[in-house]
Structure formats: C-alpha cells, structure tokens
Design a protein around this motif. Structure first.
Motif, short mmCIF file in Angstrom:
data_model
loop_
_atom_site.label_atom_id
_atom_site.label_comp_id
_atom_site.label_asym_id
_atom_site.label_seq_id
_atom_site.Cartn_x
_atom_site.Cartn_y
_atom_site.Cartn_z
N VAL A 73 50.16 39.50 58.18
CA VAL A 73 51.38 39.20 57.43
C VAL A 73 51.18 37.98 56.55
CG1 VAL A 73 53.77 38.42 57.71
CG2 VAL A 73 52.93 40.32 59.06
N SER A 74 50.45 36.99 57.03
CA SER A 74 50.25 35.78 56.24
C SER A 74 49.32 36.01 55.05
CB SER A 74 49.71 34.65 57.11
OG SER A 74 48.35 34.84 57.39
N LEU A 75 48.56 37.11 55.06
CA LEU A 75 47.64 37.39 53.96
C LEU A 75 48.25 38.28 52.87
CD1 LEU A 75 44.32 37.96 55.92
CD2 LEU A 75 44.92 36.03 54.48
N LEU A 76 49.43 38.82 53.11
CA LEU A 76 50.02 39.74 52.13
C LEU A 76 50.41 39.03 50.83
CD1 LEU A 76 52.17 42.01 54.43
CD2 LEU A 76 50.11 42.63 53.20
N ALA A 77 51.07 37.89 50.92
CA ALA A 77 51.51 37.17 49.72
C ALA A 77 50.33 36.67 48.88
CB ALA A 77 52.45 36.04 50.09
N PRO A 78 49.28 36.06 49.48
CA PRO A 78 48.16 35.65 48.64
C PRO A 78 47.41 36.83 48.02
CG PRO A 78 47.97 34.66 50.80
CD PRO A 78 49.14 35.56 50.83
N LEU A 79 47.38 37.95 48.73
CA LEU A 79 46.73 39.14 48.18
C LEU A 79 47.48 39.64 46.95
CD1 LEU A 79 44.50 41.31 48.56
CD2 LEU A 79 46.22 42.61 49.83
N PHE A 80 48.79 39.73 47.06
CA PHE A 80 49.60 40.18 45.94
C PHE A 80 49.59 39.16 44.80
CE2 PHE A 80 53.92 41.59 44.28
CZ PHE A 80 53.40 42.72 43.67
N GLY A 81 49.63 37.87 45.14
CA GLY A 81 49.52 36.83 44.12
C GLY A 81 48.17 36.85 43.44
N GLY A 82 47.12 37.09 44.20
CA GLY A 82 45.78 37.18 43.62
C GLY A 82 45.64 38.39 42.71
N PHE A 83 46.23 39.50 43.11
CA PHE A 83 46.21 40.69 42.24
C PHE A 83 46.94 40.41 40.93
CE2 PHE A 83 48.48 44.47 40.74
CZ PHE A 83 47.40 45.26 40.40
N THR A 84 48.09 39.76 41.02
CA THR A 84 48.86 39.41 39.82
C THR A 84 48.07 38.45 38.94
OG1 THR A 84 50.90 39.73 41.04
CG2 THR A 84 51.06 38.48 39.01
N PHE A 85 47.39 37.48 39.57
CA PHE A 85 46.57 36.53 38.83
C PHE A 85 45.43 37.25 38.10
CE2 PHE A 85 42.84 33.71 38.73
CZ PHE A 85 43.33 32.69 37.93
N LEU A 86 44.73 38.13 38.81
CA LEU A 86 43.63 38.86 38.18
C LEU A 86 44.12 39.76 37.05
CD1 LEU A 86 41.40 39.86 41.21
CD2 LEU A 86 40.87 38.26 39.38
N PHE A 87 45.24 40.43 37.26
CA PHE A 87 45.79 41.27 36.20
C PHE A 87 46.12 40.44 34.96
CE2 PHE A 87 49.43 43.14 34.00
CZ PHE A 87 48.90 44.38 33.67
N GLY A 88 46.76 39.31 35.15
CA GLY A 88 47.12 38.46 34.01
C GLY A 88 45.90 37.91 33.29
N ARG A 89 44.94 37.41 34.05
CA ARG A 89 43.75 36.82 33.42
C ARG A 89 42.88 37.86 32.73
NH1 ARG A 89 43.76 31.56 32.39
NH2 ARG A 89 41.52 31.79 32.23
N ILE A 90 42.72 39.02 33.35
CA ILE A 90 41.93 40.07 32.72
C ILE A 90 42.64 40.58 31.46
CG2 ILE A 90 41.10 42.45 33.02
CD1 ILE A 90 40.45 41.69 35.94
N SER A 91 43.95 40.70 31.53
CA SER A 91 44.72 41.12 30.36
C SER A 91 44.59 40.12 29.22
CB SER A 91 46.19 41.30 30.71
OG SER A 91 46.35 42.29 31.68
N SER A 92 44.67 38.83 29.53
CA SER A 92 44.55 37.83 28.46
C SER A 92 43.13 37.81 27.90
CB SER A 92 44.95 36.44 28.96
OG SER A 92 44.07 35.96 29.92
N PHE A 93 42.14 38.05 28.75
CA PHE A 93 40.76 38.13 28.27
C PHE A 93 40.59 39.30 27.30
CE2 PHE A 93 36.56 40.10 28.81
CZ PHE A 93 35.77 39.10 28.30
N ILE A 94 41.12 40.46 27.69
CA ILE A 94 41.00 41.65 26.84
C ILE A 94 41.76 41.45 25.53
CG2 ILE A 94 41.65 44.10 26.66
CD1 ILE A 94 40.99 44.32 29.66
N LEU A 95 42.95 40.88 25.60
CA LEU A 95 43.72 40.65 24.38
C LEU A 95 43.01 39.66 23.45
CD1 LEU A 95 47.30 40.55 25.87
CD2 LEU A 95 46.44 42.21 24.23
N ASN A 96 42.44 38.61 24.01
CA ASN A 96 41.68 37.65 23.19
C ASN A 96 40.46 38.32 22.58
OD1 ASN A 96 43.08 35.18 23.16
ND2 ASN A 96 42.48 34.81 25.28
N TRP A 97 39.82 39.18 23.32
CA TRP A 97 38.63 39.88 22.83
C TRP A 97 39.01 40.83 21.69
CZ3 TRP A 97 35.86 44.40 25.59
CH2 TRP A 97 34.63 44.63 25.00
#
Length: 147
Positions: free
Chosen positions: A109-133
């Motif tokens: 249970v304690s790992l669910l929020a960081p996992l979802f936050g990490g997924f959101t972080f990766l999605f945002g950073r990869i999206s910004s990388f692709i948009l910049n590219w």
C-alpha cells in the motif's frame, strides 16, 4: 463456451475498477492529486503539441508547466510513501508478533502512490522530451529552408 466466457468476464474486474481500487488503497487524497496532475499534464501536452510551431514563449511555458507538474506528482507520491511507512512502523511497533503477510500488505500500500507518481513523472518528462525534439527538428527544417 459462452457461459465460460461470461463467467470469466464477470469474475475479473475491469481496468477502471482495478484503477479505482488501487487509488482508494493508495490513499484517496494523494492519489487523487497525482491523478489530477496526470490529467493536467495530458492537457498541457496536447496544448504544447498544438503550439509546437507557435511563438517560443508559449511553447516553453507549456513545457515548463509539464515538467513542474510531473515533479510535483513524484514528490507527492514519495511524501505519501514516507507518511505511510511511518504509520506502518508505528502500527507494528505496538504489536508483539508481526505477521509477515500483514507487513507485506502494508508495504504494498505504501508503494502505490510513489509508483503512480513515478509513472506520471516519466510520462511528463518523456512527453516534454519528445515535444522539444519535434520542435527542434521543426525549427531546424524552417531555418534551412530560409537560406
């Protein structure tokens, strides 16, 4: 055959039902904040994709907001995990005999929020990388055609 298929479909909850269960399990407040951040990031990614050829300040502002929201989602997830771990250890400290299955469930249970936050972080950073590219290659194509 049809009865078997319908029994399998009704026994297994759908994706959104499982997602809702995990959000509830991981802490509704923190997981809802991360989910709202995720939806805002999707909106900003679409807006940045539409403005990929627009003025530089509009595009940079969208990319900056995407990166900041992604980082906020990650920090919310990690902060929630620390709070959850403290609560788990407080609860187990009061018990004499700790069941390993109960401890594992608390850690899950304690790992669910960081996992979802990490997924959101990766999605945002990869999206910004692709948009910049895309923007960089688009700007390079426009500058080579002007000569």
């Amino acid at each position: 055959m049809m009865i078997l298929l319908s029994s399998i479909l009704f026994q297994n909850p759908g994706f959104f039902q499982q997602l809702g269960d995990r959000i509830n399990e991981g802490g509704p407040l923190a997981m809802s904040l991360i989910l709202i951040s995720f939806f805002i990031i999707i909106f900003l990614v679409v807006r940045a994709a539409i403005n990929v050829t627009a003025a530089g300040h509009k595009f940079r502002k969208n990319i900056s907001l995407i990166n900041q929201l992604a980082l906020i989602a990650l920090v919310i997830g990690l902060f929630t995990q620390f709070i959850g771990l403290i609560q788990i250890f407080d609860a187990f400290e009061s018990l004499d005999n700790v069941n390993p299955a109960m401890f594992a469930a608390g850690l899950k249970v304690s790992l669910l929020a960081p996992l979802f936050g990490g997924f959101t972080f990766l999605f945002g950073r990869i999206s910004s990388f692709i948009l910049n590219w895309i923007r960089k290659s688009d700007l390079d194509a426009n500058t080579t055609n002007t000569y």
